[in-house]
Design a protein around this motif. Structure first.
Motif, PDB file in Angstrom:
ATOM      1  N   ASN A 374      -5.815  -8.607 -50.693  1.00  0.00           N
ATOM      2  CA  ASN A 374      -5.645 -10.043 -50.873  1.00  0.00           C
ATOM      3  C   ASN A 374      -4.238 -10.467 -50.494  1.00  0.00           C
ATOM      4  O   ASN A 374      -3.265  -9.736 -50.714  1.00  0.00           O
ATOM      5  CB  ASN A 374      -5.917 -10.432 -52.323  1.00  0.00           C
ATOM      6  N   GLY A 375      -4.166 -11.675 -49.920  1.00  0.00           N
ATOM      7  CA  GLY A 375      -2.875 -12.182 -49.496  1.00  0.00           C
ATOM      8  C   GLY A 375      -2.452 -13.409 -50.288  1.00  0.00           C
ATOM      9  O   GLY A 375      -2.908 -13.657 -51.410  1.00  0.00           O
ATOM     10  N   VAL A 376      -1.588 -14.207 -49.678  1.00  0.00           N
ATOM     11  CA  VAL A 376      -1.009 -15.397 -50.319  1.00  0.00           C
ATOM     12  C   VAL A 376      -1.420 -16.624 -49.505  1.00  0.00           C
ATOM     13  O   VAL A 376      -1.409 -16.591 -48.263  1.00  0.00           O
ATOM     14  CB  VAL A 376       0.528 -15.285 -50.380  1.00  0.00           C
ATOM     15  N   SER A 377      -1.788 -17.705 -50.218  1.00  0.00           N
ATOM     16  CA  SER A 377      -2.195 -18.939 -49.546  1.00  0.00           C
ATOM     17  C   SER A 377      -1.271 -20.077 -49.957  1.00  0.00           C
ATOM     18  O   SER A 377      -0.710 -20.108 -51.063  1.00  0.00           O
ATOM     19  CB  SER A 377      -3.637 -19.298 -49.884  1.00  0.00           C
ATOM     20  N   PHE A 378      -1.119 -21.036 -49.060  1.00  0.00           N
ATOM     21  CA  PHE A 378      -0.218 -22.171 -49.262  1.00  0.00           C
ATOM     22  C   PHE A 378      -0.929 -23.441 -48.792  1.00  0.00           C
ATOM     23  O   PHE A 378      -1.807 -23.407 -47.941  1.00  0.00           O
ATOM     24  CB  PHE A 378       1.068 -22.015 -48.449  1.00  0.00           C
ATOM     25  N   GLY A 379      -0.462 -24.599 -49.332  1.00  0.00           N
ATOM     26  CA  GLY A 379      -0.859 -25.890 -48.796  1.00  0.00           C
ATOM     27  C   GLY A 379      -2.117 -26.467 -49.395  1.00  0.00           C
ATOM     28  O   GLY A 379      -2.979 -25.763 -49.926  1.00  0.00           O
ATOM     29  N   ASN A 380      -2.184 -27.803 -49.323  1.00  0.00           N
ATOM     30  CA  ASN A 380      -3.357 -28.568 -49.729  1.00  0.00           C
ATOM     31  C   ASN A 380      -3.658 -29.582 -48.635  1.00  0.00           C
ATOM     32  O   ASN A 380      -2.783 -29.924 -47.828  1.00  0.00           O
ATOM     33  CB  ASN A 380      -3.113 -29.312 -51.047  1.00  0.00           C
ATOM     34  N   ALA A 381      -4.866 -30.071 -48.638  1.00  0.00           N
ATOM     35  CA  ALA A 381      -5.250 -31.139 -47.704  1.00  0.00           C
ATOM     36  C   ALA A 381      -5.917 -32.244 -48.511  1.00  0.00           C
ATOM     37  O   ALA A 381      -6.978 -32.025 -49.112  1.00  0.00           O
ATOM     38  CB  ALA A 381      -6.172 -30.601 -46.624  1.00  0.00           C
ATOM     39  N   LEU A 382      -5.269 -33.442 -48.568  1.00  0.00           N
ATOM     40  CA  LEU A 382      -5.803 -34.592 -49.310  1.00  0.00           C
ATOM     41  C   LEU A 382      -6.574 -35.473 -48.354  1.00  0.00           C
ATOM     42  O   LEU A 382      -6.030 -35.987 -47.386  1.00  0.00           O
ATOM     43  CB  LEU A 382      -4.668 -35.387 -49.964  1.00  0.00           C
ATOM     44  N   ILE A 383      -7.846 -35.617 -48.640  1.00  0.00           N
ATOM     45  CA  ILE A 383      -8.706 -36.461 -47.813  1.00  0.00           C
ATOM     46  C   ILE A 383      -9.059 -37.703 -48.636  1.00  0.00           C
ATOM     47  O   ILE A 383      -9.728 -37.620 -49.670  1.00  0.00           O
ATOM     48  CB  ILE A 383      -9.983 -35.725 -47.383  1.00  0.00           C
ATOM     49  N   SER A 384      -8.540 -38.866 -48.171  1.00  0.00           N
ATOM     50  CA  SER A 384      -8.830 -40.144 -48.834  1.00  0.00           C
ATOM     51  C   SER A 384      -9.943 -40.841 -48.086  1.00  0.00           C
ATOM     52  O   SER A 384     -10.040 -40.745 -46.860  1.00  0.00           O
ATOM     53  CB  SER A 384      -7.573 -41.037 -48.848  1.00  0.00           C
ATOM     54  N   THR A 385     -10.769 -41.594 -48.855  1.00  0.00           N
ATOM     55  CA  THR A 385     -11.848 -42.344 -48.217  1.00  0.00           C
ATOM     56  C   THR A 385     -11.549 -43.841 -48.378  1.00  0.00           C
ATOM     57  O   THR A 385     -11.270 -44.329 -49.476  1.00  0.00           O
ATOM     58  CB  THR A 385     -13.211 -42.019 -48.856  1.00  0.00           C
ATOM     59  N   ALA A 386     -11.560 -44.569 -47.307  1.00  0.00           N
ATOM     60  CA  ALA A 386     -11.329 -46.017 -47.323  1.00  0.00           C
ATOM     61  C   ALA A 386     -12.657 -46.725 -47.542  1.00  0.00           C
ATOM     62  O   ALA A 386     -13.692 -46.290 -47.045  1.00  0.00           O
ATOM     63  CB  ALA A 386     -10.696 -46.483 -46.017  1.00  0.00           C
ATOM     64  N   GLY A 387     -12.606 -47.971 -48.278  1.00  0.00           N
ATOM     65  CA  GLY A 387     -13.817 -48.744 -48.448  1.00  0.00           C
ATOM     66  C   GLY A 387     -14.277 -49.335 -47.128  1.00  0.00           C
ATOM     67  O   GLY A 387     -13.463 -49.714 -46.287  1.00  0.00           O
ATOM     68  N   ALA A 388     -15.556 -49.524 -46.954  1.00  0.00           N
ATOM     69  CA  ALA A 388     -16.070 -50.081 -45.706  1.00  0.00           C
ATOM     70  C   ALA A 388     -15.672 -51.558 -45.607  1.00  0.00           C
ATOM     71  O   ALA A 388     -15.842 -52.323 -46.565  1.00  0.00           O
ATOM     72  CB  ALA A 388     -17.583 -49.944 -45.655  1.00  0.00           C
ATOM     73  N   PRO A 389     -15.053 -52.036 -44.517  1.00  0.00           N
ATOM     74  CA  PRO A 389     -14.610 -53.445 -44.424  1.00  0.00           C
ATOM     75  C   PRO A 389     -15.811 -54.396 -44.272  1.00  0.00           C
ATOM     76  O   PRO A 389     -16.892 -53.968 -43.857  1.00  0.00           O
ATOM     77  CB  PRO A 389     -13.752 -53.428 -43.158  1.00  0.00           C
ATOM     78  N   THR A 390     -15.557 -55.680 -44.600  1.00  0.00           N
ATOM     79  CA  THR A 390     -16.562 -56.729 -44.369  1.00  0.00           C
ATOM     80  C   THR A 390     -15.907 -57.847 -43.562  1.00  0.00           C
ATOM     81  O   THR A 390     -14.680 -58.019 -43.600  1.00  0.00           O
ATOM     82  CB  THR A 390     -17.110 -57.299 -45.683  1.00  0.00           C
TER      83      THR A 390
END
Length: 429
Positions: A374-390
Protein backbone atom coordinates in the motif's frame (compact mmCIF):
# COMPACT_ATOMS: atom_id res chain seq x y z
CA UNK A 1 73.09 -134.02 -61.45
CA UNK A 2 70.36 -133.80 -64.04
CA UNK A 3 70.94 -132.39 -67.47
CA UNK A 4 70.47 -129.52 -67.91
CA UNK A 5 71.21 -128.57 -64.35
CA UNK A 6 69.58 -125.38 -62.96
CA UNK A 7 71.98 -123.43 -60.80
CA UNK A 8 70.36 -120.99 -58.36
CA UNK A 9 72.48 -118.03 -57.20
CA UNK A 10 71.89 -115.00 -54.95
CA UNK A 11 73.75 -111.75 -55.45
CA UNK A 12 73.70 -108.31 -53.86
CA UNK A 13 75.25 -106.68 -56.91
CA UNK A 14 75.68 -107.48 -60.59
CA UNK A 15 77.85 -110.62 -61.07
CA UNK A 16 79.21 -112.65 -64.03
CA UNK A 17 79.26 -116.38 -63.35
CA UNK A 18 81.64 -118.89 -65.23
CA UNK A 19 82.38 -122.63 -64.93
CA UNK A 20 85.77 -123.58 -63.64
CA UNK A 21 85.59 -127.40 -64.17
CA UNK A 22 83.40 -130.28 -65.11
CA UNK A 23 83.96 -134.04 -64.66
CA UNK A 24 82.03 -137.21 -64.89
CA UNK A 25 84.15 -140.37 -65.47
CA UNK A 26 86.89 -138.11 -66.69
CA UNK A 27 87.74 -134.43 -66.44
CA UNK A 28 86.18 -132.32 -69.13
CA UNK A 29 86.18 -128.83 -70.53
CA UNK A 30 84.00 -125.85 -69.65
CA UNK A 31 82.79 -122.82 -71.53
CA UNK A 32 80.22 -120.01 -71.38
CA UNK A 33 79.21 -117.52 -68.67
CA UNK A 34 76.04 -116.15 -66.98
CA UNK A 35 75.45 -112.47 -65.98
CA UNK A 36 73.13 -111.77 -63.04
CA UNK A 37 72.13 -108.04 -62.97
CA UNK A 38 70.71 -106.46 -59.74
CA UNK A 39 67.80 -104.12 -60.47
CA UNK A 40 67.20 -101.11 -58.10
CA UNK A 41 64.30 -101.42 -55.64
CA UNK A 42 61.47 -98.91 -56.07
CA UNK A 43 61.06 -96.14 -53.45
CA UNK A 44 58.23 -93.86 -52.42
CA UNK A 45 58.44 -90.67 -50.38
CA UNK A 46 55.18 -89.40 -48.86
CA UNK A 47 54.69 -85.63 -48.28
CA UNK A 48 51.82 -83.19 -47.81
CA UNK A 49 51.44 -82.26 -44.14
CA UNK A 50 48.72 -79.60 -43.85
CA UNK A 51 46.03 -78.23 -41.58
CA UNK A 52 42.42 -78.59 -42.73
CA UNK A 53 39.04 -77.43 -41.52
CA UNK A 54 36.39 -79.93 -40.42
CA UNK A 55 34.82 -81.59 -43.44
CA UNK A 56 37.55 -80.38 -45.78
CA UNK A 57 40.20 -82.50 -47.48
CA UNK A 58 43.80 -82.11 -48.64
CA UNK A 59 46.09 -83.81 -51.20
CA UNK A 60 49.07 -85.97 -50.24
CA UNK A 61 51.90 -86.69 -52.68
CA UNK A 62 54.10 -89.80 -53.16
CA UNK A 63 57.28 -89.33 -55.22
CA UNK A 64 58.13 -92.71 -56.81
CA UNK A 65 61.28 -94.26 -58.26
CA UNK A 66 61.56 -97.50 -60.20
CA UNK A 67 59.60 -98.76 -63.12
CA UNK A 68 55.89 -98.25 -63.58
CA UNK A 69 53.34 -99.45 -62.92
CA UNK A 70 53.57 -99.14 -59.14
CA UNK A 71 51.42 -100.39 -56.34
CA UNK A 72 51.42 -99.01 -52.82
CA UNK A 73 49.63 -99.23 -49.53
CA UNK A 74 49.26 -96.25 -47.20
CA UNK A 75 47.63 -95.92 -43.78
CA UNK A 76 46.22 -93.18 -41.56
CA UNK A 77 47.49 -95.06 -38.54
CA UNK A 78 44.34 -97.13 -38.37
CA UNK A 79 43.10 -98.20 -41.78
CA UNK A 80 45.39 -99.32 -44.66
CA UNK A 81 44.44 -98.39 -48.22
CA UNK A 82 45.97 -100.04 -51.31
CA UNK A 83 46.35 -98.44 -54.73
CA UNK A 84 47.46 -100.32 -57.88
CA UNK A 85 48.24 -99.46 -61.48
CA UNK A 86 50.01 -96.20 -60.74
CA UNK A 87 51.69 -95.02 -63.94
CA UNK A 88 53.05 -91.56 -63.08
CA UNK A 89 55.14 -89.98 -60.35
CA UNK A 90 54.41 -88.14 -58.19
CA UNK A 91 51.19 -89.90 -57.27
CA UNK A 92 48.68 -87.53 -55.66
CA UNK A 93 45.70 -88.69 -53.65
CA UNK A 94 43.17 -86.92 -51.47
CA UNK A 95 42.25 -87.53 -47.83
CA UNK A 96 39.43 -86.11 -45.68
CA UNK A 97 40.02 -87.08 -42.08
CA UNK A 98 37.42 -86.32 -39.42
CA UNK A 99 40.20 -85.84 -36.87
CA UNK A 100 43.93 -85.21 -37.03
CA UNK A 101 45.85 -88.11 -38.66
CA UNK A 102 49.45 -89.13 -39.52
CA UNK A 103 49.72 -90.85 -42.91
CA UNK A 104 52.59 -93.20 -43.90
CA UNK A 105 53.45 -95.78 -46.58
CA UNK A 106 53.24 -99.43 -45.55
CA UNK A 107 54.50 -101.00 -48.80
CA UNK A 108 55.51 -100.20 -52.37
CA UNK A 109 56.32 -102.20 -55.48
CA UNK A 110 56.91 -101.55 -59.14
CA UNK A 111 56.73 -103.77 -62.22
CA UNK A 112 59.84 -105.71 -61.16
CA UNK A 113 60.59 -105.38 -57.46
CA UNK A 114 59.28 -104.45 -54.04
CA UNK A 115 60.69 -101.47 -52.24
CA UNK A 116 60.44 -99.31 -49.20
CA UNK A 117 58.33 -96.22 -48.50
CA UNK A 118 59.29 -93.28 -46.33
CA UNK A 119 57.91 -90.00 -45.10
CA UNK A 120 54.98 -89.03 -42.91
CA UNK A 121 52.22 -86.55 -43.78
CA UNK A 122 50.46 -85.07 -40.74
CA UNK A 123 46.98 -83.72 -41.47
CA UNK A 124 45.69 -81.68 -38.52
CA UNK A 125 41.95 -81.05 -38.43
CA UNK A 126 41.56 -77.63 -36.87
CA UNK A 127 38.57 -76.80 -34.71
CA UNK A 128 36.08 -74.42 -36.33
CA UNK A 129 35.73 -71.20 -34.28
CA UNK A 130 32.52 -70.26 -32.53
CA UNK A 131 31.54 -66.61 -31.97
CA UNK A 132 28.79 -65.47 -29.60
CA UNK A 133 27.45 -61.89 -29.57
CA UNK A 134 25.93 -60.20 -26.52
CA UNK A 135 25.19 -56.69 -25.30
CA UNK A 136 21.47 -55.91 -24.96
CA UNK A 137 21.23 -52.33 -23.66
CA UNK A 138 19.62 -48.91 -23.85
CA UNK A 139 21.65 -45.90 -25.00
CA UNK A 140 20.95 -42.29 -25.66
CA UNK A 141 20.13 -41.46 -29.25
CA UNK A 142 23.40 -40.75 -31.06
CA UNK A 143 25.53 -42.37 -28.34
CA UNK A 144 27.86 -45.38 -28.72
CA UNK A 145 26.84 -48.83 -27.44
CA UNK A 146 29.58 -51.39 -26.73
CA UNK A 147 28.83 -54.94 -27.94
CA UNK A 148 30.87 -58.00 -26.93
CA UNK A 149 31.84 -61.04 -29.01
CA UNK A 150 33.36 -64.11 -27.31
CA UNK A 151 35.24 -66.42 -29.70
CA UNK A 152 36.78 -69.89 -29.50
CA UNK A 153 39.77 -71.19 -31.41
CA UNK A 154 43.01 -69.40 -32.14
CA UNK A 155 43.33 -65.93 -33.58
CA UNK A 156 43.57 -63.96 -35.62
CA UNK A 157 39.86 -63.94 -36.33
CA UNK A 158 37.87 -62.22 -39.06
CA UNK A 159 34.38 -61.23 -38.05
CA UNK A 160 31.32 -59.99 -39.94
CA UNK A 161 28.33 -58.48 -38.13
CA UNK A 162 25.20 -56.66 -39.31
CA UNK A 163 22.54 -54.28 -38.06
CA UNK A 164 20.00 -56.09 -40.19
CA UNK A 165 20.81 -53.96 -43.22
CA UNK A 166 24.53 -53.33 -43.62
CA UNK A 167 27.25 -55.96 -43.00
CA UNK A 168 30.49 -54.78 -41.39
CA UNK A 169 33.74 -56.77 -41.74
CA UNK A 170 36.45 -56.65 -39.07
CA UNK A 171 39.76 -58.41 -39.82
CA UNK A 172 42.87 -59.30 -37.86
CA UNK A 173 41.30 -59.60 -34.41
CA UNK A 174 44.03 -60.93 -32.13
CA UNK A 175 42.39 -61.03 -28.71
CA UNK A 176 39.03 -61.90 -27.29
CA UNK A 177 36.49 -61.08 -26.07
CA UNK A 178 36.29 -58.55 -28.87
CA UNK A 179 34.39 -55.35 -28.00
CA UNK A 180 33.15 -53.00 -30.72
CA UNK A 181 31.02 -49.86 -30.73
CA UNK A 182 27.82 -49.15 -32.64
CA UNK A 183 25.77 -45.94 -32.88
CA UNK A 184 22.16 -46.72 -33.75
CA UNK A 185 19.71 -43.92 -34.47
CA UNK A 186 16.74 -46.10 -33.49
CA UNK A 187 16.16 -49.45 -31.79
CA UNK A 188 18.37 -51.96 -33.67
CA UNK A 189 19.10 -55.69 -33.43
CA UNK A 190 22.70 -56.63 -34.19
CA UNK A 191 23.78 -60.16 -35.21
CA UNK A 192 26.94 -61.95 -36.32
CA UNK A 193 27.15 -63.17 -39.91
CA UNK A 194 30.43 -65.12 -40.04
CA UNK A 195 33.55 -65.84 -38.03
CA UNK A 196 36.75 -67.13 -39.65
CA UNK A 197 39.96 -68.25 -37.98
CA UNK A 198 41.67 -70.57 -40.42
CA UNK A 199 38.26 -72.20 -40.77
CA UNK A 200 34.80 -70.75 -41.14
CA UNK A 201 32.95 -71.29 -37.90
CA UNK A 202 29.51 -70.81 -36.45
CA UNK A 203 27.91 -67.75 -34.87
CA UNK A 204 25.17 -67.20 -32.35
CA UNK A 205 23.56 -64.53 -30.21
CA UNK A 206 22.11 -61.10 -30.88
CA UNK A 207 22.37 -57.70 -29.22
CA UNK A 208 19.28 -55.52 -29.08
CA UNK A 209 20.21 -51.86 -28.64
CA UNK A 210 17.32 -49.55 -27.77
CA UNK A 211 17.58 -45.78 -28.05
CA UNK A 212 16.43 -43.25 -25.48
CA UNK A 213 15.25 -39.84 -26.68
CA UNK A 214 17.27 -36.97 -25.21
CA UNK A 215 15.21 -34.77 -22.86
CA UNK A 216 14.47 -31.09 -23.45
CA UNK A 217 13.77 -28.30 -20.98
CA UNK A 218 11.95 -25.04 -21.77
CA UNK A 219 12.10 -22.11 -19.34
CA UNK A 220 9.32 -19.53 -19.58
CA UNK A 221 7.50 -16.81 -17.67
CA UNK A 222 8.10 -13.12 -16.93
CA UNK A 223 7.63 -12.02 -13.33
CA UNK A 224 7.49 -8.83 -11.30
CA UNK A 225 8.09 -9.05 -7.56
CA UNK A 226 8.72 -6.71 -4.70
CA UNK A 227 12.04 -6.60 -2.95
CA UNK A 228 12.28 -9.70 -0.74
CA UNK A 229 9.59 -11.50 -2.72
CA UNK A 230 9.72 -14.85 -4.54
CA UNK A 231 9.01 -15.75 -8.17
CA UNK A 232 8.30 -19.26 -9.45
CA UNK A 233 9.94 -19.97 -12.80
CA UNK A 234 8.24 -22.63 -14.95
CA UNK A 235 10.29 -25.37 -16.64
CA UNK A 236 8.56 -27.72 -19.10
CA UNK A 237 10.29 -31.06 -19.79
CA UNK A 238 10.13 -33.75 -22.46
CA UNK A 239 11.58 -37.23 -22.15
CA UNK A 240 11.53 -39.64 -19.25
CA UNK A 241 11.84 -38.55 -15.62
CA UNK A 242 13.64 -38.13 -13.29
CA UNK A 243 15.50 -35.12 -14.64
CA UNK A 244 18.46 -33.10 -13.46
CA UNK A 245 18.55 -29.37 -14.14
CA UNK A 246 21.16 -26.64 -14.03
CA UNK A 247 20.17 -22.97 -14.28
CA UNK A 248 21.83 -19.58 -13.85
CA UNK A 249 20.89 -15.98 -13.09
CA UNK A 250 23.81 -14.82 -15.19
CA UNK A 251 26.15 -14.82 -12.23
CA UNK A 252 25.65 -18.00 -10.23
CA UNK A 253 24.65 -21.51 -11.29
CA UNK A 254 22.41 -23.87 -9.30
CA UNK A 255 21.73 -27.59 -9.77
CA UNK A 256 18.58 -29.58 -9.02
CA UNK A 257 18.42 -33.41 -9.05
CA UNK A 258 15.62 -35.96 -9.01
CA UNK A 259 12.92 -33.84 -10.63
CA UNK A 260 9.73 -35.82 -11.34
CA UNK A 261 7.10 -33.06 -11.68
CA UNK A 262 6.34 -31.60 -15.10
CA UNK A 263 6.13 -28.66 -15.36
CA UNK A 264 8.55 -27.98 -12.54
CA UNK A 265 8.66 -24.64 -10.74
CA UNK A 266 11.95 -23.14 -9.61
CA UNK A 267 11.59 -20.64 -6.77
CA UNK A 268 13.93 -17.64 -6.92
CA UNK A 269 14.16 -14.48 -4.83
CA UNK A 270 16.62 -12.08 -6.48
CA UNK A 271 17.43 -8.78 -4.81
CA UNK A 272 17.70 -7.02 -8.18
CA UNK A 273 16.19 -7.66 -11.59
CA UNK A 274 17.62 -10.85 -13.11
CA UNK A 275 17.24 -12.82 -16.34
CA UNK A 276 17.39 -16.56 -15.73
CA UNK A 277 18.39 -19.20 -18.29
CA UNK A 278 18.93 -22.96 -18.30
CA UNK A 279 22.46 -24.36 -18.51
CA UNK A 280 21.77 -28.07 -18.98
CA UNK A 281 19.18 -30.81 -18.56
CA UNK A 282 19.83 -34.47 -17.95
CA UNK A 283 18.03 -37.68 -17.16
CA UNK A 284 18.82 -40.97 -18.75
CA UNK A 285 20.61 -38.83 -21.35
CA UNK A 286 21.97 -35.32 -21.70
CA UNK A 287 19.45 -33.06 -23.39
CA UNK A 288 18.94 -29.56 -24.77
CA UNK A 289 17.64 -26.40 -23.08
CA UNK A 290 15.85 -23.29 -24.28
CA UNK A 291 14.15 -20.14 -23.08
CA UNK A 292 14.72 -17.38 -20.52
CA UNK A 293 12.71 -15.83 -17.70
CA UNK A 294 13.14 -12.25 -16.43
CA UNK A 295 12.25 -11.42 -12.85
CA UNK A 296 11.78 -7.67 -12.29
CA UNK A 297 12.33 -6.60 -8.68
CA UNK A 298 10.31 -3.54 -7.66
CA UNK A 299 11.48 -1.49 -4.71
CA UNK A 300 8.93 1.45 -4.83
CA UNK A 301 5.54 1.57 -3.13
CA UNK A 302 2.96 3.69 -5.03
CA UNK A 303 1.70 7.26 -4.60
CA UNK A 304 -1.56 8.70 -5.97
CA UNK A 305 -2.58 12.37 -6.36
CA UNK A 306 -6.26 13.16 -7.16
CA UNK A 307 -7.32 16.37 -8.93
CA UNK A 308 -10.18 17.66 -11.03
CA UNK A 309 -12.47 19.95 -8.97
CA UNK A 310 -15.22 21.39 -11.18
CA UNK A 311 -18.76 22.73 -11.30
CA UNK A 312 -21.10 20.81 -13.53
CA UNK A 313 -24.70 20.74 -14.48
CA UNK A 314 -26.94 18.13 -12.89
CA UNK A 315 -26.80 14.62 -14.41
CA UNK A 316 -23.63 15.27 -16.40
CA UNK A 317 -20.24 13.50 -16.12
CA UNK A 318 -16.84 14.89 -15.30
CA UNK A 319 -13.30 13.39 -15.50
CA UNK A 320 -11.10 13.29 -12.43
CA UNK A 321 -7.33 12.77 -12.82
CA UNK A 322 -5.14 10.48 -10.71
CA UNK A 323 -1.38 10.83 -11.11
CA UNK A 324 0.35 7.61 -10.04
CA UNK A 325 3.96 6.73 -9.23
CA UNK A 326 5.67 3.47 -8.33
CA UNK A 327 5.58 0.13 -10.13
CA UNK A 328 2.68 -0.98 -12.26
CA UNK A 329 0.07 -2.35 -12.11
CA UNK A 330 -1.79 -0.22 -9.53
CA UNK A 331 -5.05 -0.69 -7.69
CA UNK A 332 -7.18 2.22 -6.43
CA UNK A 333 -9.97 2.54 -3.89
CA UNK A 334 -11.72 5.93 -4.07
CA UNK A 335 -14.92 7.28 -2.55
CA UNK A 336 -17.56 9.94 -3.05
CA UNK A 337 -17.74 10.29 0.73
CA UNK A 338 -20.34 7.56 1.02
CA UNK A 339 -19.56 4.57 -1.25
CA UNK A 340 -16.05 3.13 -1.92
CA UNK A 341 -15.19 2.20 -5.50
CA UNK A 342 -12.32 -0.11 -6.63
CA UNK A 343 -10.25 0.05 -9.83
CA UNK A 344 -7.61 -2.67 -10.48
CA UNK A 345 -5.06 -3.45 -13.20
CA UNK A 346 -4.17 0.19 -13.88
CA UNK A 347 -1.07 0.25 -16.07
CA UNK A 348 -0.64 3.91 -17.09
CA UNK A 349 -0.51 7.29 -15.42
CA UNK A 350 -2.30 9.67 -15.29
CA UNK A 351 -5.44 7.61 -14.83
CA UNK A 352 -8.85 9.19 -15.58
CA UNK A 353 -11.88 8.52 -13.36
CA UNK A 354 -15.24 9.46 -14.86
CA UNK A 355 -17.92 10.36 -12.28
CA UNK A 356 -21.52 11.51 -12.51
CA UNK A 357 -22.60 13.04 -9.19
CA UNK A 358 -26.20 14.09 -8.61
CA UNK A 359 -25.22 16.72 -6.10
CA UNK A 360 -22.15 18.50 -4.84
CA UNK A 361 -19.65 15.78 -3.98
CA UNK A 362 -16.11 15.60 -2.69
CA UNK A 363 -14.07 12.68 -4.07
CA UNK A 364 -10.96 11.29 -2.37
CA UNK A 365 -8.66 8.26 -2.61
CA UNK A 366 -8.90 5.78 0.23
CA UNK A 367 -6.00 3.50 -0.84
CA UNK A 368 -3.45 2.99 -3.61
CA UNK A 369 -1.43 -0.26 -3.92
CA UNK A 370 0.82 -2.27 -6.21
CA UNK A 371 2.70 -5.57 -5.91
CA UNK A 372 4.93 -4.02 -3.30
CA UNK A 373 2.11 -3.01 -0.96
CA UNK A 374 0.00 0.00 0.00
CA UNK A 375 1.10 3.51 -0.79
CA UNK A 376 0.16 7.10 0.05
CA UNK A 377 -2.63 9.13 -1.58
CA UNK A 378 -3.13 12.89 -1.75
CA UNK A 379 -5.74 15.38 -2.95
CA UNK A 380 -9.49 15.79 -3.23
CA UNK A 381 -11.77 16.72 -6.10
CA UNK A 382 -14.83 18.90 -5.28
CA UNK A 383 -17.57 18.61 -7.85
CA UNK A 384 -20.28 21.28 -7.49
CA UNK A 385 -23.59 21.11 -9.31
CA UNK A 386 -25.21 24.33 -10.56
CA UNK A 387 -29.04 24.76 -10.66
CA UNK A 388 -30.58 24.57 -14.12
CA UNK A 389 -31.21 28.18 -15.41
CA UNK A 390 -34.62 29.48 -16.55
CA UNK A 391 -35.49 32.17 -19.07
CA UNK A 392 -38.80 34.02 -19.37
CA UNK A 393 -39.50 36.32 -22.35
CA UNK A 394 -41.95 39.22 -21.80
CA UNK A 395 -42.91 42.43 -23.50
CA UNK A 396 -44.69 43.45 -26.61
CA UNK A 397 -45.37 46.64 -28.58
CA UNK A 398 -46.93 48.10 -31.69
CA UNK A 399 -44.41 49.57 -34.06
CA UNK A 400 -44.26 50.96 -37.55
CA UNK A 401 -42.67 48.99 -40.32
CA UNK A 402 -38.90 49.25 -39.98
CA UNK A 403 -39.17 50.20 -36.32
CA UNK A 404 -37.90 48.26 -33.26
CA UNK A 405 -39.30 47.05 -29.99
CA UNK A 406 -37.64 45.90 -26.77
CA UNK A 407 -38.51 42.49 -25.26
CA UNK A 408 -37.39 41.41 -21.78
CA UNK A 409 -35.82 38.01 -20.83
CA UNK A 410 -35.91 37.20 -17.12
CA UNK A 411 -33.08 34.73 -16.16
CA UNK A 412 -32.44 32.57 -13.11
CA UNK A 413 -29.33 30.55 -12.18
CA UNK A 414 -25.69 31.54 -12.33
CA UNK A 415 -24.43 33.64 -15.21
CA UNK A 416 -23.10 34.06 -17.71
CA UNK A 417 -26.00 32.78 -19.78
CA UNK A 418 -26.49 31.94 -23.43
CA UNK A 419 -29.95 32.16 -25.03
CA UNK A 420 -31.41 31.38 -28.38
CA UNK A 421 -34.65 33.02 -29.58
CA UNK A 422 -36.67 32.87 -32.79
CA UNK A 423 -39.32 34.88 -34.63
CA UNK A 424 -40.92 31.63 -35.67
CA UNK A 425 -38.71 31.36 -38.70
CA UNK A 426 -35.11 32.23 -37.92
CA UNK A 427 -33.32 31.23 -34.65
CA UNK A 428 -30.86 33.73 -33.22
CA UNK A 429 -28.28 32.88 -30.51
Amino acid sequence: VSNPYILTVSASSTRTYTLTSVSSSCPGTVSGSGVVQILPSPTGVLTGSAPVCPGNGTNLSVTLTGSSPWSLTYTDGTTPTSVTGITASPFVFGVTPISSRSYSLQSISDALCSGLGSGVAVVNVNSAPVATLSGNQQVCSGSVAQLTTVMTGSGPWNLTYTNGTTPVVVTGITSQPYVFGVTPTSATTYALVTVVSGCTGSVSGTAVVGTIAAPTAQLSGQHTICSGGTANLSVQFTGASPWTLSYTDGTQTANINGITANPYFVSVNPVTTRTYSLVSVGGSCAGTVNGTSTVVVNTLTPNAVLSGSATICPNTSVNLTVNLSGSTPWSLIYTDGIVPFTQTGITSSPYVLTVTPTQATTYSILNVSNACGNGVSFGNALISTAGAPTATLTGGASICSGGSASLSIGLTGVGPWSVTYTDGTTPVS
